[in-house]
Scaffold this motif. Structure first.
Motif, mmCIF file in Angstrom:
data_model
loop_
_atom_site.group_PDB
_atom_site.id
_atom_site.type_symbol
_atom_site.label_atom_id
_atom_site.label_comp_id
_atom_site.label_asym_id
_atom_site.label_seq_id
_atom_site.Cartn_x
_atom_site.Cartn_y
_atom_site.Cartn_z
ATOM 1 N N MET A 166 0.848 -1.170 0.000
ATOM 2 C CA MET A 166 0.000 0.000 0.000
ATOM 3 C C MET A 166 0.895 1.236 0.000
ATOM 4 O O MET A 166 1.807 1.341 0.806
ATOM 5 N N THR A 167 0.621 2.151 -0.864
ATOM 6 C CA THR A 167 1.399 3.384 -0.922
ATOM 7 C C THR A 167 0.769 4.417 -0.011
ATOM 8 O O THR A 167 -0.372 4.263 0.446
ATOM 9 N N ALA A 168 1.513 5.493 0.200
ATOM 10 C CA ALA A 168 1.003 6.567 1.062
ATOM 11 C C ALA A 168 -0.299 7.123 0.520
ATOM 12 O O ALA A 168 -1.196 7.476 1.283
ATOM 13 N N SER A 169 -0.427 7.208 -0.802
ATOM 14 C CA SER A 169 -1.654 7.758 -1.375
ATOM 15 C C SER A 169 -2.830 6.799 -1.227
ATOM 16 O O SER A 169 -3.973 7.209 -1.331
ATOM 17 N N GLU A 170 -2.559 5.505 -0.993
ATOM 18 C CA GLU A 170 -3.620 4.524 -0.807
ATOM 19 C C GLU A 170 -4.000 4.345 0.659
ATOM 20 O O GLU A 170 -4.964 3.659 0.969
ATOM 21 N N THR A 171 -3.246 4.924 1.559
ATOM 22 C CA THR A 171 -3.521 4.801 2.988
ATOM 23 C C THR A 171 -4.812 5.539 3.316
ATOM 24 O O THR A 171 -4.972 6.709 2.968
ATOM 25 N N PRO A 172 -5.731 4.865 3.975
ATOM 26 C CA PRO A 172 -6.979 5.554 4.333
ATOM 27 C C PRO A 172 -6.712 6.673 5.336
ATOM 28 O O PRO A 172 -5.731 6.616 6.084
ATOM 29 N N PRO A 173 -7.581 7.660 5.362
ATOM 30 C CA PRO A 173 -7.379 8.749 6.334
ATOM 31 C C PRO A 173 -7.446 8.208 7.764
ATOM 32 O O PRO A 173 -8.189 7.279 8.059
ATOM 33 N N MET A 174 -6.621 8.779 8.619
ATOM 34 C CA MET A 174 -6.584 8.384 10.027
ATOM 35 C C MET A 174 -6.773 9.616 10.904
ATOM 36 O O MET A 174 -6.336 10.708 10.548
#
Length: 155
Positions: free
Chosen positions: A1-9
């Motif tokens: 998973m890339t940073a752009s695919e990381t869901p908001p936290m």
């Protein structure tokens, strides 16, 4: 998973405060100079600092007291419109005896005075959700069990 695919936290602000109690079961409130209501001693957790360490530091800075902070009483999820997500920790600071009362000194200008207040009288001093948080912490202390709340209410 890339940073752009990381869901908001969530990135909540974290604060920690303490409840001190006298022989009559009253709690210590402080009157900050920068807001219109009374509060408990405490403040925001700094980066890399634990909530317990922040609580001890804030008591030292605000009241000029070095104390042992005891068990956790409440963790409260309490987002605020102007601040976003917030998680607040309330610890038991124990007995606020006559010696401690004599040693309180406001050196940083954040606080103007302190007062011991019965839990039933809290609505005269604190906003509703802080009143609920403190009253829940008082109950958690009596029951010997930490409590999770949202806006000061057990879900």
């Amino acid at each position: 998973m890339t940073a752009s695919e990381t869901p908001p936290m969530a990135t909540p602000r974290v604060a920690a405060g303490a409840l001190f109690f006298d022989d009559e079961g009253r709690v210590l409130l402080v009157r900050p100079t920068y807001k219109p209501h009374w509060d408990i001693p405490g403040g925001y957790v700094e980066p890399g600092e634990s909530p317990r360490a922040a609580c001890i530091r804030e008591i030292r800075e605000e009241l000029s007291l070095t104390v042992h902070v005891g068990p956790l009483l409440v963790v409260d999820w309490a987002p605020a419109n102007n601040e976003g997500d917030k998680i607040l920790f309330v610890f038991n600071a124990g007995h606020f005896d006559a010696d401690m009362q004599q040693r309180v000194a406001f050196r940083d200008g954040e606080l103007a005075e302190w007062r011991l207040v019965a839990p039933d009288d809290l609505p005269e001093y604190t906003p509703d959700r802080l009143t609920r948080r403190i009253q829940t912490a008082v109950n958690a202390r009596r029951e010997g069990s930490p409590t999770y709340t949202e806006h000061g209410v057990i879900p």
